[in-house]
Design a protein around this motif. Structure first.
Motif, PDB file in Angstrom:
ATOM      1  N   ILE A  22       0.855  -1.189   0.000  1.00 46.05           N
ATOM      2  CA  ILE A  22       0.000   0.000   0.000  1.00 46.05           C
ATOM      3  C   ILE A  22       0.894   1.243   0.000  1.00 46.05           C
ATOM      4  O   ILE A  22       1.806   1.358   0.818  1.00 46.05           O
ATOM      5  CB  ILE A  22      -0.923   0.060   1.245  1.00 46.05           C
ATOM      6  N   ARG A  62     -10.771  10.373   8.588  1.00 41.95           N
ATOM      7  CA  ARG A  62     -10.168  11.575   7.993  1.00 41.95           C
ATOM      8  C   ARG A  62     -11.197  12.413   7.248  1.00 41.95           C
ATOM      9  O   ARG A  62     -11.036  13.632   7.108  1.00 41.95           O
ATOM     10  CB  ARG A  62      -8.986  11.205   7.096  1.00 41.95           C
ATOM     11  N   ASP A 122     -15.036  12.727   1.620  1.00 40.40           N
ATOM     12  CA  ASP A 122     -14.017  11.896   2.268  1.00 40.40           C
ATOM     13  C   ASP A 122     -12.642  12.339   1.781  1.00 40.40           C
ATOM     14  O   ASP A 122     -12.521  13.062   0.787  1.00 40.40           O
ATOM     15  CB  ASP A 122     -14.246  10.415   1.986  1.00 40.40           C
ATOM     16  N   ASP A 123     -11.612  11.891   2.483  1.00 40.44           N
ATOM     17  CA  ASP A 123     -10.267  12.321   2.093  1.00 40.44           C
ATOM     18  C   ASP A 123      -9.820  11.651   0.811  1.00 40.44           C
ATOM     19  O   ASP A 123      -9.186  12.280  -0.040  1.00 40.44           O
ATOM     20  CB  ASP A 123      -9.242  12.065   3.219  1.00 40.44           C
ATOM     21  N   LEU A 124     -10.183  10.366   0.636  1.00 43.03           N
ATOM     22  CA  LEU A 124      -9.559   9.619  -0.460  1.00 43.03           C
ATOM     23  C   LEU A 124     -10.510   8.554  -0.999  1.00 43.03           C
ATOM     24  O   LEU A 124     -11.153   7.844  -0.221  1.00 43.03           O
ATOM     25  CB  LEU A 124      -8.278   8.967   0.089  1.00 43.03           C
ATOM     26  N   LEU A 125     -10.592   8.472  -2.324  1.00 45.38           N
ATOM     27  CA  LEU A 125     -11.367   7.419  -2.991  1.00 45.38           C
ATOM     28  C   LEU A 125     -10.389   6.358  -3.485  1.00 45.38           C
ATOM     29  O   LEU A 125      -9.564   6.619  -4.358  1.00 45.38           O
ATOM     30  CB  LEU A 125     -12.142   8.011  -4.173  1.00 45.38           C
ATOM     31  N   ALA A 126     -10.484   5.164  -2.896  1.00 46.43           N
ATOM     32  CA  ALA A 126      -9.645   4.039  -3.344  1.00 46.43           C
ATOM     33  C   ALA A 126     -10.547   3.075  -4.108  1.00 46.43           C
ATOM     34  O   ALA A 126     -10.908   3.356  -5.254  1.00 46.43           O
ATOM     35  CB  ALA A 126      -8.933   3.414  -2.149  1.00 46.43           C
ATOM     36  N   THR A 130     -16.113   2.034   0.890  1.00 44.18           N
ATOM     37  CA  THR A 130     -16.625   2.810   2.026  1.00 44.18           C
ATOM     38  C   THR A 130     -17.637   3.843   1.561  1.00 44.18           C
ATOM     39  O   THR A 130     -18.695   4.012   2.169  1.00 44.18           O
ATOM     40  CB  THR A 130     -15.468   3.550   2.743  1.00 44.18           C
ATOM     41  N   LEU A 154      -7.626   7.687  -6.288  1.00 48.04           N
ATOM     42  CA  LEU A 154      -6.647   6.755  -6.863  1.00 48.04           C
ATOM     43  C   LEU A 154      -7.337   6.083  -8.052  1.00 48.04           C
ATOM     44  O   LEU A 154      -8.074   5.103  -7.889  1.00 48.04           O
ATOM     45  CB  LEU A 154      -6.201   5.729  -5.810  1.00 48.04           C
TER      46      LEU A 154
HETATM   47  P1  AMP Z   1     -11.991   2.548  -0.180  1.00 50.11           P
HETATM   48  O1  AMP Z   1     -13.206   2.097   0.572  1.00 50.11           O
HETATM   49  O2  AMP Z   1     -11.183   1.424  -0.731  1.00 50.11           O
HETATM   50  O3  AMP Z   1     -12.329   3.583  -1.242  1.00 50.11           O
HETATM   51  O4  AMP Z   1     -11.029   3.210   0.887  1.00 50.11           O
HETATM   52  C1  AMP Z   1     -11.273   4.483   1.279  1.00 50.11           C
HETATM   53  C2  AMP Z   1     -10.729   4.818   2.654  1.00 50.11           C
HETATM   54  O5  AMP Z   1      -9.515   4.140   2.979  1.00 50.11           O
HETATM   55  C3  AMP Z   1     -10.448   6.278   2.643  1.00 50.11           C
HETATM   56  O6  AMP Z   1     -11.331   6.863   3.587  1.00 50.11           O
HETATM   57  C4  AMP Z   1      -9.019   6.450   3.029  1.00 50.11           C
HETATM   58  O7  AMP Z   1      -8.971   7.126   4.256  1.00 50.11           O
HETATM   59  C5  AMP Z   1      -8.441   5.049   3.192  1.00 50.11           C
HETATM   60  N1  AMP Z   1      -7.399   4.731   2.194  1.00 50.11           N
HETATM   61  C6  AMP Z   1      -7.459   3.742   1.272  1.00 50.11           C
HETATM   62  N2  AMP Z   1      -6.337   3.688   0.533  1.00 50.11           N
HETATM   63  C7  AMP Z   1      -5.542   4.677   0.988  1.00 50.11           C
HETATM   64  C8  AMP Z   1      -4.232   5.154   0.619  1.00 50.11           C
HETATM   65  N3  AMP Z   1      -3.512   4.610  -0.363  1.00 50.11           N
HETATM   66  N4  AMP Z   1      -3.731   6.203   1.298  1.00 50.11           N
HETATM   67  C9  AMP Z   1      -4.442   6.775   2.300  1.00 50.11           C
HETATM   68  N5  AMP Z   1      -5.659   6.381   2.680  1.00 50.11           N
HETATM   69  C10 AMP Z   1      -6.219   5.335   2.050  1.00 50.11           C
END
Ligand code: AMP
Length: 174
Positions: A22, A62, A122-126, A130, A154
């Motif tokens: 990661i 976050r 939210d802070d970040l879309l992976a 979530t 991302l």
């Molecule tokens: P997801 O549900 O996979 O979109 O994950 C989203 C949450 O996981 C976000 O609220 C981020 O805070 C955290 N997250 C996932 N990947 C990362 C990353 N590479 N860097 C920082 N935070 C991440």
């Protein structure tokens, strides 16, 4: 005013956190700089456009930092979506899949009135897991989701597709 590229320069990439493979996007250098923090909030707030937002919903943990500031700028209320077991009142719950296993997010059942205009932050879309679960919670409350805004997206993980919503905004895309 600082720009998105200033925010980009401040984000710290931390390899292998919290586990191997990661690349963690550390936003704390933005939070610690008054001009950058303000710029991040202003840019996120601008994604609402001209629509009057009733409530900004932030995702644990976050997301709270940004959503609360955006709510203040927009003159809106703030509503937390929390991980299971943290909210004291009657909740709606939604399970979602993780790489290993499952997690649950919750919202207070009376946090949003039907038809209220919502900006989800939210802070970040992976992968989008979530945020997609949070969207389901908002729909269960008959919220009018005006937009879904992230500081960081991302893109390779295709989270945007998992959301199935039109108005997805990100300030920085990697
Ligand atoms: P997801 O549900 O996979 O979109 O994950 C989203 C949450 O996981 C976000 O609220 C981020 O805070 C955290 N997250 C996932 N990947 C990362 C990353 N590479 N860097 C920082 N935070 C991440």
């Amino acid at each position: 005013m600082r720009s998105a590229s200033d925010l980009d320069s401040a984000i710290r990439d931390v390899p292998d956190f919290p586990k191997p493979g990661i690349l963690f996007k550390d936003i704390t250098p933005i939070l610690g700089d008054p001009d950058l923090f303000k710029a991040s909030l202003d840019l996120l707030a601008a994604t609402a456009g001209d629509t009057k937002i009733d409530k900004v919903v932030g995702i644990d943990a976050r997301g709270f930092i940004f959503a609360a500031g955006v709510a203040h700028i927009l003159g809106a209320g703030f509503v937390p979506v929390r991980k299971k077991g943290k909210l004291p009142w009657t909740t709606h719950q939604m399970a979602y899949s993780l790489e290993y296993g499952e997690d649950v997010v919750e919202i207070h059942a009376d946090a949003i009135k039907p038809g209220e205009k919502i900006l989800l932050v939210d802070d970040l879309l992976a992968t989008g897991g979530t945020a997609a679960a949070s969207i389901k919670l908002l729909k269960a409350l008959d919220a009018d989701i005006v937009g879904i805004s992230f500081l960081i997206e991302l893109a390779d993980l295709k989270g945007r597709e998992a959301l199935g919503q039109p108005d997805v905004h990100s300030i920085l895309t990697y």
